[in-house]
Design a protein around this motif. Sequence first.
Motif, PDB file in Angstrom:
ATOM      1  N   TYR A 129       0.679  -1.142   0.013  1.00 17.39           N
ATOM      2  CA  TYR A 129      -0.076   0.045  -0.003  1.00 17.39           C
ATOM      3  C   TYR A 129       0.673   1.327   0.103  1.00 17.39           C
ATOM      4  CZ  TYR A 129      -4.673  -1.801   0.417  1.00 17.39           C
ATOM      5  OH  TYR A 129      -5.930  -2.594   0.232  1.00 17.39           O
ATOM      6  N   SER A 130       2.187   1.355   0.633  1.00 14.65           N
ATOM      7  CA  SER A 130       2.983   2.327   0.598  1.00 14.65           C
ATOM      8  C   SER A 130       3.444   2.781  -0.864  1.00 14.65           C
ATOM      9  CB  SER A 130       4.039   2.325   1.650  1.00 14.65           C
ATOM     10  OG  SER A 130       4.952   1.257   1.166  1.00 14.65           O
ATOM     11  N   ALA A 163      -0.814   3.436  -5.496  1.00 12.44           N
ATOM     12  CA  ALA A 163      -1.635   4.740  -4.867  1.00 12.44           C
ATOM     13  C   ALA A 163      -3.067   3.834  -4.879  1.00 12.44           C
ATOM     14  CB  ALA A 163      -2.088   5.413  -6.269  1.00 12.44           C
ATOM     15  N   ARG A 164      -3.558   2.657  -5.168  1.00 11.93           N
ATOM     16  CA  ARG A 164      -4.859   2.182  -5.010  1.00 11.93           C
ATOM     17  C   ARG A 164      -4.613   0.731  -5.329  1.00 11.93           C
ATOM     18  NH1 ARG A 164      -7.762   2.310 -10.219  1.00 11.93           N
ATOM     19  NH2 ARG A 164      -9.938   2.431  -8.934  1.00 11.93           N
ATOM     20  N   GLY A 208       3.438   8.928  -0.935  1.00 12.28           N
ATOM     21  CA  GLY A 208       3.489   9.173   0.673  1.00 12.28           C
ATOM     22  C   GLY A 208       4.892   9.302   1.297  1.00 12.28           C
ATOM     23  N   ASP A 240      -6.988   7.628   3.403  1.00 11.87           N
ATOM     24  CA  ASP A 240      -5.567   7.620   2.472  1.00 11.87           C
ATOM     25  C   ASP A 240      -4.732   6.440   2.836  1.00 11.87           C
ATOM     26  OD1 ASP A 240      -3.396   7.965   1.112  1.00 11.87           O
ATOM     27  OD2 ASP A 240      -3.481  10.103   0.882  1.00 11.87           O
ATOM     28  N   ASN A 300      -2.514   4.722   1.286  1.00 13.73           N
ATOM     29  CA  ASN A 300      -1.249   4.912   0.852  1.00 13.73           C
ATOM     30  C   ASN A 300      -0.116   5.766   1.765  1.00 13.73           C
ATOM     31  OD1 ASN A 300       0.888   7.153  -1.082  1.00 13.73           O
ATOM     32  ND2 ASN A 300       0.966   5.121  -1.040  1.00 13.73           N
TER      33      ASN A 300
END
Lengths: 258, 264
Positions: free
Chosen positions: B29-30, B33-34, B49, B226, B228
């Motif tokens: 996830y980091s 973006a999705r 991020g 969010d 990310n």
Amino acid sequence: MADLELKGLTFGINKKRIIEDVSFKVSEGELFVLCGPSGVGKTTILKLITGELIPDSGDILLNGISLLKVPMRKRGTVLVPQGNDLFPHLTVGKNAAFGLGARHIRGKEAEGVVKTYAEKCGIENLLGRYPSELSGGQQKLAAILRALVVEPSVLLLDEPFTGLDGELSRHMRELVLKLQKENGITIVMITHSKEDALYMGDHIGFLFEGRLEFTAPAADLFEKTGNPMVDGFLGEIVRMENGGYVFADKILKSITAG
Amino acid sequence: MKNRNVFGVFLAVVFGILLFTPLVGMVIYSLFARWPREAYLPENFTLRGFEVFFKRDTATAVRSALFSAGVSVAALEIGIPAAKGLTALSGKLGTFFEGLLILPMMLPVVTVSIGSHKLFLALGFTGSAAVFVMHLYFSFPYAFKILYSAYRSPGESRICTAKNLGATDMRAFWLIEVPVFLPAYISAFVMGFVVSYSQYFVNLYLGGAEGVNFSLILSQLLTGADRNLASVYSLMYLFFGAVVIGISRSFQRLTLPKGRKLNG
């Protein structure tokens, strides 16, 4: 080396008397054994002599001078604790040199002193090892070495042979006696073993429930003392033709065990 | 014996997977973006991020880690004499004082924070100093408990032995007590640090503008949408904490005999 005298020593915790009116004298170069069952206050007496504990009353005299106001580090009464208490992060050599460092003897001079005593103890080959790398007997020897190196006025041994097997225990007894005779060290040793007491002691004191019940030269203890507690503790001692002796209850145990 | 080893390895693998899986998710996830529900793989690689974190909150993260390290050092400074002193007390009195010192472990943070806030306001005691005291209040018992256990161990008698061999109090402390008890000091420091580093309610309630710490920022991101950003901040939170713990563990290595490895 020195004369040690305890005069009417009394000590308690939370109103409970642990040591009551204990007096005895140890002459220079003598090995005095304080004997008695477990939990009667033997170790407490050693801690009072070192200064770790302060008596409620009484006095401790070294060569006639009271030690009560002397701080622990300056008393010269060095204890070899039952658990050895070797410093785990230092080698045997550095453990042994620790007390010398405190006396500002360092470097080559300290190494020389440590080596001399290590040879006497027969552990010169262990000086570079850490305590965790030693057997139980070697750890005990390292602890004795550390105490001897500072040449104490009085050496205090707390159950020095506990936990050692028969052969090693015998070897250690001989070694301590040899070191004592060679160096003329004044020793106070405590033990719950009547065998160790009679074999090693010049004088023996019997402690029961915090009270010193009886003191006598070791040679006098082969006959009944007339003190029921002491006679009960020692049991029947059988003299052998060769001058040796055995404890009757030990023979009984051997016979029972087949 | 062999069966027990197999079972041990099995348990280690299961717990390893359970602990490691969320980290894998966070790393993914980091960096993306999705990750839509219907997609097999995450979409739109991004370092947004990390850019946000390094541009906006690095200083807060470093400050939070240093602040918590400071709290933990203070907990040690109070905890060492307290633990040593308490070993001299025996029986019910010792148990009573031990209970008193570890009481903050059991008290709710919310209750203590609100109560203290009222008292501190009346005394005019606010800002970072007030937050520091409250962090110390909650960190101290954990550090103390470890130190107390250590000083009750046979290690304590080695200090007496050192003095019996002629060492002054200072020499016995630096040459024997510190090296012998260093593992306990490090554990107590890490425990105190972790407790302080994860405090956010105290900062939220007592800190005001000065009291914004990393946990507070992270707690807000975790409740947002969010993922990310939340994942990047979680990883960075872990990283800064690990750095402080790693540094403290390296102190322990300094006192180890040559050729020895640190356990655990």
